[in-house]
Write a protein that holds these residues in place. Sequence first.
Motif, PDB file in Angstrom:
ATOM      1  N   ILE A  23      27.352  35.637  37.890  1.00 45.50           N
ATOM      2  CA  ILE A  23      28.575  34.857  37.624  1.00 45.50           C
ATOM      3  C   ILE A  23      29.809  35.658  38.063  1.00 45.50           C
ATOM      4  N   THR A  24      29.796  36.976  37.761  1.00 46.55           N
ATOM      5  CA  THR A  24      30.917  37.827  38.196  1.00 46.55           C
ATOM      6  C   THR A  24      31.025  37.827  39.720  1.00 46.55           C
ATOM      7  N   ARG A  49      38.046  37.931  46.695  1.00 38.60           N
ATOM      8  CA  ARG A  49      38.130  39.402  46.575  1.00 38.60           C
ATOM      9  C   ARG A  49      36.934  40.075  47.239  1.00 38.60           C
ATOM     10  N   GLY A  68      34.488  33.577  45.040  1.00 41.67           N
ATOM     11  CA  GLY A  68      35.315  32.370  44.941  1.00 41.67           C
ATOM     12  C   GLY A  68      36.799  32.667  45.062  1.00 41.67           C
ATOM     13  N   THR A  69      37.235  33.834  44.533  1.00 38.45           N
ATOM     14  CA  THR A  69      38.665  34.174  44.589  1.00 38.45           C
ATOM     15  C   THR A  69      39.006  34.965  45.852  1.00 38.45           C
ATOM     16  N   ASP A  98      24.838  37.315  34.166  1.00 31.40           N
ATOM     17  CA  ASP A  98      26.242  37.732  34.023  1.00 31.40           C
ATOM     18  C   ASP A  98      26.777  38.320  35.324  1.00 31.40           C
ATOM     19  N   ASP A  99      25.957  39.207  35.951  1.00 32.18           N
ATOM     20  CA  ASP A  99      26.409  39.834  37.204  1.00 32.18           C
ATOM     21  C   ASP A  99      26.586  38.783  38.291  1.00 32.18           C
ATOM     22  N   LYS A 159      29.996  35.535  41.762  1.00 29.98           N
ATOM     23  CA  LYS A 159      30.450  34.205  42.196  1.00 29.98           C
ATOM     24  C   LYS A 159      31.980  34.125  42.104  1.00 29.98           C
ATOM     25  N   GLU A 160      32.530  34.682  41.000  1.00 34.72           N
ATOM     26  CA  GLU A 160      33.990  34.661  40.835  1.00 34.72           C
ATOM     27  C   GLU A 160      34.677  35.515  41.902  1.00 34.72           C
ATOM     28  N   LEU A 161      34.105  36.695  42.178  1.00 36.72           N
ATOM     29  CA  LEU A 161      34.711  37.587  43.180  1.00 36.72           C
ATOM     30  C   LEU A 161      34.726  36.926  44.553  1.00 36.72           C
TER      31      LEU A 161
END
Length: 148
Positions: free
Chosen positions: A100-101, A110, A107-108, A97-98, A103-105
């Motif tokens: 994936i989070t 941030r 990818g965007t 889960d961490d 990866k999103e941070l």
Amino acid sequence: MTGVCSTGNVDTVRSLGADHVIDHTREDFTQGERRYDLILDNVASHSFAEYRRVLKPEGTLIPNSGHAGMGYVFKAFLLSLFVRQQERPFVSTPNQDDLITLKELVGTGRVTPVIDRTYPLRETAEAFRYLDQGHARGKVIIIMENGE
Ligand SMILES: NC(=O)c1ccc[n+]([C@@H]2O[C@H](COP(=O)([O-])OP(=O)(O)OC[C@H]3O[C@@H](n4cnc5c(N)ncnc54)[C@H](OP(=O)(O)O)[C@@H]3O)[C@@H](O)[C@H]2O)c1
């Protein structure tokens, strides 16, 4: 946010968003007048008493350095029982889960990872030798290709 680093890393740390950068080879931040809400200690270059001096009365110290040793962490924890300042050791336990989070941070945009060097899997020993020198400027990456 204040970043502490050596001369060659001042521009990098500023580019990562630090409002104020202290070159530790010229100035000891634990002797300055600024007081901090939180200190994330990645290098264990000072004693807990020295960090406490520049922590606000209810500030938090996070010892994150693998160089510190359990004695340092335990002593800091014991002391924190008697003062308002808090000490919270940080040990990462990676999970899906961490990741994936994260990866999103990334990818965007941030979070911007700072990558110093990349090595192919067969040069892992070389990568560790480099890391052991203690001068990595960010992450050292091992690349695994399909089938490795
Ligand atoms: N808690 C956890 O789960 C966890 C996980 C991973 C890593 N860590 C810890 O995170 C820390 C950073 O690891 P790393 O892989 O980046 O390697 P590292 O070898 O510990 O850090 C190297 C960097 O620290 C700088 N540095 C050394 N002394 C300094 C000082 N007194 N003030 C400011 N900067 C200083 C070096 O700059 P110069 O080259 O210019 O000297 C270099 O940029 C380590 O202590 C590691 O144990 C913790």
